[in-house]
Each structure stands twice: as C-alpha cells, then as structure tokens.
Design a protein around this motif. Structure first.
Motif, PDB file in Angstrom:
ATOM      1  N   PRO A  62       0.838  -1.213   0.000  1.00  0.00           N
ATOM      2  CA  PRO A  62       0.000   0.000   0.000  1.00  0.00           C
ATOM      3  C   PRO A  62       0.866   1.253   0.000  1.00  0.00           C
ATOM      4  O   PRO A  62       1.903   1.305   0.659  1.00  0.00           O
ATOM      5  CB  PRO A  62      -0.789  -0.118   1.311  1.00  0.00           C
ATOM      6  CG  PRO A  62      -0.782  -1.572   1.642  1.00  0.00           C
ATOM      7  CD  PRO A  62       0.534  -2.099   1.145  1.00  0.00           C
ATOM      8  N   ILE A  63       0.437   2.265  -0.718  1.00  0.00           N
ATOM      9  CA  ILE A  63       1.268   3.459  -0.866  1.00  0.00           C
ATOM     10  C   ILE A  63       1.507   4.149   0.469  1.00  0.00           C
ATOM     11  O   ILE A  63       2.571   4.740   0.689  1.00  0.00           O
ATOM     12  CB  ILE A  63       0.655   4.436  -1.894  1.00  0.00           C
ATOM     13  CG1 ILE A  63       1.680   5.539  -2.226  1.00  0.00           C
ATOM     14  CG2 ILE A  63      -0.657   5.013  -1.397  1.00  0.00           C
ATOM     15  CD1 ILE A  63       1.300   6.375  -3.413  1.00  0.00           C
ATOM     16  N   GLU A  64       0.556   4.036   1.410  1.00  0.00           N
ATOM     17  CA  GLU A  64       0.767   4.687   2.700  1.00  0.00           C
ATOM     18  C   GLU A  64       1.892   4.040   3.499  1.00  0.00           C
ATOM     19  O   GLU A  64       2.401   4.623   4.459  1.00  0.00           O
ATOM     20  CB  GLU A  64      -0.530   4.693   3.534  1.00  0.00           C
ATOM     21  CG  GLU A  64      -1.089   3.336   3.878  1.00  0.00           C
ATOM     22  CD  GLU A  64      -2.127   2.867   2.872  1.00  0.00           C
ATOM     23  OE1 GLU A  64      -2.978   2.056   3.252  1.00  0.00           O
ATOM     24  OE2 GLU A  64      -2.075   3.315   1.702  1.00  0.00           O
ATOM     25  N   ASN A  65       2.303   2.835   3.098  1.00  0.00           N
ATOM     26  CA  ASN A  65       3.447   2.179   3.743  1.00  0.00           C
ATOM     27  C   ASN A  65       4.781   2.673   3.199  1.00  0.00           C
ATOM     28  O   ASN A  65       5.831   2.355   3.769  1.00  0.00           O
ATOM     29  CB  ASN A  65       3.382   0.669   3.542  1.00  0.00           C
ATOM     30  CG  ASN A  65       2.272   0.010   4.342  1.00  0.00           C
ATOM     31  OD1 ASN A  65       1.443   0.695   4.921  1.00  0.00           O
ATOM     32  ND2 ASN A  65       2.257  -1.304   4.377  1.00  0.00           N
ATOM     33  N   CYS A  66       4.719   3.448   2.125  1.00  0.00           N
ATOM     34  CA  CYS A  66       5.950   3.777   1.399  1.00  0.00           C
ATOM     35  C   CYS A  66       6.304   5.255   1.408  1.00  0.00           C
ATOM     36  O   CYS A  66       7.402   5.623   0.972  1.00  0.00           O
ATOM     37  CB  CYS A  66       5.829   3.318  -0.061  1.00  0.00           C
ATOM     38  SG  CYS A  66       5.391   1.572  -0.261  1.00  0.00           S
ATOM     39  N   VAL A  67       5.390   6.111   1.860  1.00  0.00           N
ATOM     40  CA  VAL A  67       5.657   7.550   1.780  1.00  0.00           C
ATOM     41  C   VAL A  67       5.406   8.194   3.139  1.00  0.00           C
ATOM     42  O   VAL A  67       4.713   7.644   4.004  1.00  0.00           O
ATOM     43  CB  VAL A  67       4.788   8.229   0.700  1.00  0.00           C
ATOM     44  CG1 VAL A  67       5.007   7.592  -0.658  1.00  0.00           C
ATOM     45  CG2 VAL A  67       3.318   8.174   1.068  1.00  0.00           C
ATOM     46  N   ALA A  68       5.975   9.369   3.324  1.00  0.00           N
ATOM     47  CA  ALA A  68       5.793  10.115   4.567  1.00  0.00           C
ATOM     48  C   ALA A  68       5.720  11.600   4.254  1.00  0.00           C
ATOM     49  O   ALA A  68       6.305  12.078   3.280  1.00  0.00           O
ATOM     50  CB  ALA A  68       6.944   9.835   5.538  1.00  0.00           C
ATOM     51  N   SER A  69       4.994  12.335   5.097  1.00  0.00           N
ATOM     52  CA  SER A  69       4.837  13.770   4.923  1.00  0.00           C
ATOM     53  C   SER A  69       5.741  14.515   5.894  1.00  0.00           C
ATOM     54  O   SER A  69       5.886  14.124   7.061  1.00  0.00           O
ATOM     55  CB  SER A  69       3.374  14.170   5.176  1.00  0.00           C
ATOM     56  OG  SER A  69       3.255  15.559   5.355  1.00  0.00           O
ATOM     57  N   ALA A  70       6.335  15.592   5.416  1.00  0.00           N
ATOM     58  CA  ALA A  70       7.209  16.393   6.267  1.00  0.00           C
ATOM     59  C   ALA A  70       6.425  17.130   7.343  1.00  0.00           C
ATOM     60  O   ALA A  70       6.962  17.461   8.404  1.00  0.00           O
ATOM     61  CB  ALA A  70       7.986  17.400   5.411  1.00  0.00           C
ATOM     62  N   ASN A  71       5.156  17.379   7.083  1.00  0.00           N
ATOM     63  CA  ASN A  71       4.309  18.104   8.037  1.00  0.00           C
ATOM     64  C   ASN A  71       3.223  17.182   8.562  1.00  0.00           C
ATOM     65  O   ASN A  71       2.053  17.540   8.631  1.00  0.00           O
ATOM     66  CB  ASN A  71       3.690  19.341   7.369  1.00  0.00           C
ATOM     67  CG  ASN A  71       2.938  20.217   8.357  1.00  0.00           C
ATOM     68  OD1 ASN A  71       3.303  20.296   9.534  1.00  0.00           O
ATOM     69  ND2 ASN A  71       1.883  20.864   7.893  1.00  0.00           N
ATOM     70  N   GLY A  72       3.631  15.959   8.890  1.00  0.00           N
ATOM     71  CA  GLY A  72       2.661  14.951   9.283  1.00  0.00           C
ATOM     72  C   GLY A  72       2.045  15.195  10.645  1.00  0.00           C
ATOM     73  O   GLY A  72       2.608  15.868  11.508  1.00  0.00           O
ATOM     74  N   LEU A  73       0.879  14.610  10.833  1.00  0.00           N
ATOM     75  CA  LEU A  73       0.167  14.707  12.095  1.00  0.00           C
ATOM     76  C   LEU A  73       0.913  13.959  13.187  1.00  0.00           C
ATOM     77  O   LEU A  73       1.490  12.896  12.956  1.00  0.00           O
ATOM     78  CB  LEU A  73      -1.240  14.135  11.911  1.00  0.00           C
ATOM     79  CG  LEU A  73      -2.166  14.060  13.113  1.00  0.00           C
ATOM     80  CD1 LEU A  73      -3.584  14.433  12.699  1.00  0.00           C
ATOM     81  CD2 LEU A  73      -2.151  12.659  13.709  1.00  0.00           C
ATOM     82  N   THR A  74       0.904  14.495  14.396  1.00  0.00           N
ATOM     83  CA  THR A  74       1.559  13.879  15.539  1.00  0.00           C
ATOM     84  C   THR A  74       0.598  13.847  16.720  1.00  0.00           C
ATOM     85  O   THR A  74      -0.476  14.470  16.694  1.00  0.00           O
ATOM     86  CB  THR A  74       2.813  14.667  15.960  1.00  0.00           C
ATOM     87  OG1 THR A  74       2.397  15.971  16.426  1.00  0.00           O
ATOM     88  CG2 THR A  74       3.786  14.811  14.804  1.00  0.00           C
ATOM     89  N   GLY A  75       1.006  13.152  17.782  1.00  0.00           N
ATOM     90  CA  GLY A  75       0.201  13.148  18.993  1.00  0.00           C
ATOM     91  C   GLY A  75       0.029  14.538  19.568  1.00  0.00           C
ATOM     92  O   GLY A  75      -1.051  14.907  20.060  1.00  0.00           O
ATOM     93  N   ASP A  76       1.079  15.343  19.490  1.00  0.00           N
ATOM     94  CA  ASP A  76       0.995  16.712  20.002  1.00  0.00           C
ATOM     95  C   ASP A  76      -0.014  17.542  19.219  1.00  0.00           C
ATOM     96  O   ASP A  76      -0.782  18.326  19.798  1.00  0.00           O
ATOM     97  CB  ASP A  76       2.373  17.387  19.943  1.00  0.00           C
ATOM     98  CG  ASP A  76       3.345  16.830  20.978  1.00  0.00           C
ATOM     99  OD1 ASP A  76       2.884  16.161  21.928  1.00  0.00           O
ATOM    100  OD2 ASP A  76       4.559  17.061  20.821  1.00  0.00           O
ATOM    101  N   SER A  77      -0.014  17.378  17.885  1.00  0.00           N
ATOM    102  CA  SER A  77      -0.961  18.160  17.084  1.00  0.00           C
ATOM    103  C   SER A  77      -2.394  17.677  17.303  1.00  0.00           C
ATOM    104  O   SER A  77      -3.337  18.473  17.292  1.00  0.00           O
ATOM    105  CB  SER A  77      -0.592  18.114  15.598  1.00  0.00           C
ATOM    106  OG  SER A  77      -0.645  16.796  15.087  1.00  0.00           O
TER     107      SER A  77
END
Length: 448
Positions: A62-77
């Motif tokens: 799945p593509i979500e297993n292969c890419v990441a966002s620099a401004n991704g959501l975190t627990g803090d956000s």
C-alpha cells in the motif's frame, strides 16, 4: 475484507499526490509493482506528476506504507486540535468540565498509537478533508466521555479514543465525490460507502497495534440494535459494547458537522426518536448533557409546513404496512423473515412517536395552534419520523432482492410508493435529523 481494492487505492493515491502539491511528501523506500518492477526510487518527492505512473500499476505494498509527509500529524498536534474543540464547542466543553477529565481525554489523544501509515492517512484527513478530520476528533472526544465511568479504566478511555479517531479512515479511500452532500451516486459509489467500515477495519488491522475491541468497534460502528444498520445488520448483544459507544459518539459528532442552528435540540430529538437503534443508557447520558435552549437561536430552526398533518399521514402509512403478506405461503422464509423484521422496526417508530408526544391521540390534544417552541420541536420530530419511514421503505426494497422478471407484491409496492410520495416534499430542502449522519442516506438506498 482483507485489503483495499484497486479502485479505492487509486483514490487514496490521488489524495497522496495532491498532498504532495502543498507539502513535502517523499518515498521513504523504493516503490515496486506486484511484478517486482521499481516504479519510484527512494527519496523521490510524490506529487501530481507521479500520479499516473503510480496508478498504472498494482503496487506490491500500500502506498501509505511507502511515503511520509514532512508536516505529518503527531500526537501533540492531535492534542492541540482537540483542545480547540473543547474550548470552542460548548457541548464538548461540558464533557470535560475539570482539568483532570480534560487531561485524561487529551492525554489519550496525544498517546494514540500512530504507525507511519496511519499518521499519513490522518494527515490527509486534516489537510485535504477537514470535515472528516473534525468529525474524527469530535467522535473521539465523545467516545472518551461516554467511556469515562467509575467501572471503566484509563485503558477503556484510550480504546474509545482510538476507535473514534480511526473509525472513518476508510472514507479516505473512496471516491471523493461521495463526500459531496448533493451528489447523486451510482451503484459502485453507493457500494463504496456501504463497505467503508470494513475498509477502515482492514486498514487498522494491518498494524497489530490496536486492541481487538477497537477493531471490532470500527467494524460495527454503523450497526444498530434493531438490525437496521450495516454492513451486517447485527442486532442487540451481537454488537460489542465499544461499538455501541462509538455508534452514538459518531452521531453526536455528525450533528455538529454543519452550521445548522439548534444542533443540541436536533440531537435531542434524534436520540429520543431512535431509542430502538441506540443503547438507551448511553442515549440518556447524552440527552442529560444537552442544553437545547442555550444553543444557537432556536428561532432560526426551519419549520415544516403543516407538521401535524404530516405526522397524521405518517401514522396512516404505518397503519397501512402490509402485514397480511406474512400469511402468504408462496413467499420464501428469507423474505418472510425480512418482512417480520421490517414490521418490527416500524412498530419501534410508532413507539418512539408516542414517547416524544407525537402519537395520534397526543396530537389531538395539542390542537392546531402551536407556540414557536412546540412548532420547532414538532417540525424536527416530523422530519425525523419521515426520514425513518423513508429509510424503512428503502430497506424494504434493497433487502427484497428482486430476481429477474420479478416484481414486488402489489401491497408492498403500493406502500413503498405511498411513502415516497409522502416524504418527497419533506426533503425538498437541506435535510436534517438522522441525515446528518454521514452516508446513511445512500447506504439505505436500494442497490438495484
């Protein structure tokens, strides 16, 4: 359902590419097709220019297993965004009236397990589909509040938050046109909506980080106690405890997804008219928190035209339900069983009307002249009752499953037609009541 089908994955891939146009989205590993051919190198930025290349192939992962966002959501956000809801929405603020409760809920969101693929999907919800993201947050907070009892532990609150935040991530994998309220949907689009709880379940099961209670609740969050839900038409105790919490939590959240005035009164009417669908103890817990008269000016709530007359028509139509068909010997046992279940649901609608003071004899006592407060509430009750009747007519059609050259028995066909005629003017403008619940209109539509 063990995996997302190719069509759904194409829609999510398009969302990933669109996200890459507004922030840095990078392949953190090489992307291969199912034949082992490399499609995208590690370190390549994903954007719209790569969309066609990615969707021409069936990917090995799945593509979500292969890419990441620099401004991704975190627990803090997550914590920060939930805090804004608690601060800005009075109902949600009342769910956490003290710092201890507030921190319990916010801590549960901050520590939510976020495997990279889940974080990416929630990032897409936040940045590309804000209504879905806000719905998830509101559902998580409501589920946490419903779970906070002396008999339940911090684990239970954490599980409720997980289920609330993840229950609709499957909606990110459907055709985005499905999220347009006025869109007329075709059969395939309706099918995608119908299976979205299973898609959400498949997405979170991949990671083995969420308790089985959470997975089950996500799968069952659109099941109702009377069997009118989906995707499996479960009834009563067949629906898990956390699923019952999640089911009512997402209804509460959905009622605040628009700017319709009188949201707390609408929610009160909806819950009082659906005691046969939701856990009664949970519904009463929500109703006890509501302050309808403190909500947005009730004078702005739309009034139905001649609501008393519409309620009388609804009661007449319920009397006309073709019970005599149960005596027909040429009907299959499956169809007789469905008729029996649908008739039982109709009786529950009748009981609900009596509980809210809208049974025929109660309407007679009201007279014809209603003050504004009563007129507003009767209007909402009328629309909710009409909505439930329309849903029953659609369920009747979809569950009858006509074969080739078959037709409905004449009494059943006449009843369905009468319901359609009666509700048509009621829903000629923006829908309310249960229709605030995402997807329910098209889910219950006939699939033939």
């Amino acid at each position: 359902m063990s995996e997302i089908d190719t069509g759904d994955q194409q829609h999510f891939t398009q969302a990933v590419a669109k996200l890459g146009e507004t922030q840095v989205v990078v392949a953190h590993c090489a992307i291969f097709n199912d034949s082992g051919v490399k499609i995208v190198d590690k370190g390549v930025a994903i954007n719209q220019a790569l969309y066609k290349r990615l969707t021409q192939h069936k990917l090995s992962a799945p593509i979500e297993n292969c890419v990441a966002s620099a401004n991704g959501l975190t627990g803090d956000s997550l914590r920060d965004d939930a805090k804004l809801i608690l601060d800005s929405k009075p109902l949600f603020g009342r769910m956490a009236p003290d710092n201890k409760t507030r921190d319990l809920f916010l801590d549960a969101l901050q520590t939510l397990p976020l495997p990279a693929p889940i974080a990416l999907q929630l990032t897409i919800a936040r940045d590309l589909h804000p209504p879905i993201y806000q719905h998830l947050l509101r559902t998580a907070l409501t589920a946490a509040w419903l779970s906070k009892t002396p008999l339940l532990s911090r684990f239970d609150v954490n599980a409720a938050v997980m289920a609330g935040m993840l229950h609709d991530i499957g909606m990110l994998h459907v055709d985005p046109r499905l999220m347009q309220p006025s869109k007329t949907l075709n059969r395939e689009q309706r099918r995608q909506l119908y299976v979205h709880p299973l898609v959400s379940t498949a997405l979170i099961e991949r990671h083995h980080q969420y308790p089985k209670e959470v997975v089950r609740a996500v799968r069952e969050h659109h099941e109702y106690l009377d069997g009118s839900g989906y995707p499996r038409n479960l009834t009563g105790d067949a629906i898990g405890p956390l699923a019952r919490i999640l089911g009512i939590a997402q209804v509460v959240a959905a009622m605040f997804s628009s700017n319709l005035p009188g949201a707390e009164l609408r929610l009160s009417v909806l819950l009082r008219m659906n005691t046969h669908r939701f856990d009664a103890t949970l519904a009463m817990q929500v109703i006890g928190l509501l302050r309808p008269k403190d909500d947005m000016p009730l004078m702005e709530v739309e009034r139905a035209e001649q609501p008393l007359e519409l309620l009388r028509q609804i009661n007449v139509l319920m009397d006309q339900w073709p019970d005599a068909l149960l005596q027909q010997t040429d009907l299959s046992s499956a169809r007789l069983d469905q008729l029996h279940k649908l008739g039982a649901q109709l009786k529950e609608v009748r009981r609900a009307l009596a509980k809210v003071g809208a049974a025929p004899d109660q309407l007679t006592q009201l007279g014809e002249s209603l003050d504004d407060d009563i007129l507003i509430e009767i209007s909402l009750i009328t629309r909710e009752a009409a909505w439930q009747l329309r849903t029953l007519a659609r369920q009747t059609r979809s569950r009858w499953k006509l074969g080739e050259r078959e037709s409905y028995p004449e009494p059943l066909s006449a009843w369905i037609g009468s319901v359609q005629t009666m509700v048509r003017p009621v829903f000629g403008q923006a829908d309310a009541g249960s229709e605030a619940v995402e997807g329910e209109d098209v889910i219950n539509a006939p699939l033939d």
